[in-house]
Design a protein around this motif. Sequence first.
Motif, PDB file in Angstrom:
ATOM      1  N   ARG A  64     -11.323  11.483   1.610  1.00 55.61           N
ATOM      2  CA  ARG A  64     -11.310  10.700   0.361  1.00 55.61           C
ATOM      3  C   ARG A  64     -11.085  11.613  -0.847  1.00 55.61           C
ATOM      4  O   ARG A  64     -10.449  11.217  -1.820  1.00 55.61           O
ATOM      5  N   GLY A 120      -7.517  12.076  -1.194  1.00 57.33           N
ATOM      6  CA  GLY A 120      -6.768  10.828  -1.255  1.00 57.33           C
ATOM      7  C   GLY A 120      -7.280   9.957  -2.386  1.00 57.33           C
ATOM      8  O   GLY A 120      -6.950  10.162  -3.557  1.00 57.33           O
ATOM      9  N   GLU A 121      -8.133   9.009  -1.999  1.00 54.69           N
ATOM     10  CA  GLU A 121      -8.647   8.012  -2.958  1.00 54.69           C
ATOM     11  C   GLU A 121      -9.255   8.645  -4.218  1.00 54.69           C
ATOM     12  O   GLU A 121      -8.979   8.218  -5.333  1.00 54.69           O
ATOM     13  N   TYR A 122     -10.083   9.699  -4.039  1.00 56.44           N
ATOM     14  CA  TYR A 122     -10.786  10.265  -5.205  1.00 56.44           C
ATOM     15  C   TYR A 122      -9.828  10.963  -6.161  1.00 56.44           C
ATOM     16  O   TYR A 122     -10.043  10.997  -7.359  1.00 56.44           O
ATOM     17  N   ARG A 147      -6.946   9.999  -6.817  1.00 61.65           N
ATOM     18  CA  ARG A 147      -6.261   8.964  -7.616  1.00 61.65           C
ATOM     19  C   ARG A 147      -7.201   8.330  -8.648  1.00 61.65           C
ATOM     20  O   ARG A 147      -6.777   7.577  -9.505  1.00 61.65           O
ATOM     21  N   MET A 148      -8.490   8.634  -8.549  1.00 61.46           N
ATOM     22  CA  MET A 148      -9.454   8.076  -9.506  1.00 61.46           C
ATOM     23  C   MET A 148      -9.634   9.057 -10.669  1.00 61.46           C
ATOM     24  O   MET A 148      -9.208  10.200 -10.592  1.00 61.46           O
ATOM     25  N   ALA A 188      -8.742  -2.586   2.021  1.00 64.93           N
ATOM     26  CA  ALA A 188      -9.228  -1.494   1.170  1.00 64.93           C
ATOM     27  C   ALA A 188     -10.595  -1.815   0.555  1.00 64.93           C
ATOM     28  O   ALA A 188     -11.260  -0.923   0.025  1.00 64.93           O
ATOM     29  N   ASP A 225     -12.589   4.239   5.080  1.00 64.75           N
ATOM     30  CA  ASP A 225     -11.253   4.630   4.643  1.00 64.75           C
ATOM     31  C   ASP A 225     -10.208   4.226   5.691  1.00 64.75           C
ATOM     32  O   ASP A 225      -9.231   4.937   5.917  1.00 64.75           O
TER      33      ASP A 225
END
Length: 371
Positions: free
Chosen positions: A133, A136-138, A140-141, A271, A293
Amino acid sequence: MSDTNRPALVLLGGFLGSGKTTLMMRIGEELSSRGIATAVITNDQGENLVDTAHARERGLAAAEIPGGCFCCKFGDFVTHLSEIRRTVAPRVILAEPVGSCTDLTATVLTPLSLYHSGLARLAAYIVLADGPRLIGEYRRMNLGAPVTPREVLIAHQICDARRLVVTKTDLLTPEEVADAVGFLRGLSPDAQIVTCSAVSGEGIEPLIEWVTTDDEIELSDSPDLDYDVYAAAEAEMGWYNGRATITAPAGLRIDDATTDLLLGLKAEFGANLIHGKVLFVCEYGSLKAGVVDGRIGIDSGLSSTNPVTEAGLTVNVRAAAAPREIDATVGRLIDELCDRVGASVSDYMHRAIVPGRPVPQHRIRRNDGST
Ligand SMILES: Nc1nc2c(ncn2[C@@H]2O[C@H](COP(=O)(O)OP(=O)(O)OP(=O)(O)O)[C@@H](O)[C@H]2O)c(=O)[nH]1
Ligand SMILES: [Mg+2]
């Protein structure tokens, strides 16, 4: 470790699905194999926890604080600490706060050190960050300058502890691990950061050193936190906990059933699924698996894949969805599974909630002394 009567208390925080329970089990088993008696304390907004059942199945002494986080249930936390000390006499107590909880320096560690220092030595406060994460996800935050409630919560969790762990490194290349560490370093420049995989065991040794230290942590001031935003972050999530007995006269393959349920959760919530966990207990032992995830992980397997005629099932789901919707979906997935294999469900207990506003019993920030 020095010969002290006070057990070492280690808090393992971090967002939902970051790997707290898996790492706690790994550290617990490692310590037990070195003759260091270890107990765990789990925590959740609901009851019927996969994590507690899993710990007990693995032979670790486990206490559970349901119905709210350590900070809001601080009195229960203290009671369980003394109870587990009296009954198990562990040298180390590993405690896993709710994955949506933060501000533990102000609400748990500081009150413990001020009012209950005889109960346990505060050996470490470690926060885990999910390796995949992070890159990836983090990434993008906006965790560096958080705006949304979820960003504020995750960024605060990371900055509240001086010791951080990038988890699940077995899922990353060495370059990605370095990337994840660099990203975390950008968020918390002064923290000590290690990397590990609870699955392969890589990187566990520095963590064992953190946990078995003779020292007591020095409490730093906790970063500021707007409790309205924190409450909003918690309120975005629905929590479902359920338990049932599955009776299957024609036989049920637990591994297939677990995969079915987890794939079903993934397909239904996409998601919005933050963490789905399934635990089956049957005559061949227990199987625990989860989905985070979009990735399914099997945390403990059975001694046989032969079909069984009866099994206990526990399901926990955390998703950005209405509790009613999660409750209905999980109920339907269990029914569909049973229909497929000619099984029936009994003793189904289930509850879905939105966590209430966090109201810690104490909140002591070192620079204002308020409680
Ligand atoms: N590949 C891999 N998967 C891991 C590792 N650690 C945890 N996982 C997987 O990640 C998922 C979440 O792990 P948990 O340990 O349950 O996470 P948690 O932080 O306790 O989650 P909550 O209790 O919901 O807050 C599980 O499905 C694990 O299989 C790891 O080191 N490697
Ligand atoms: Mg857990």
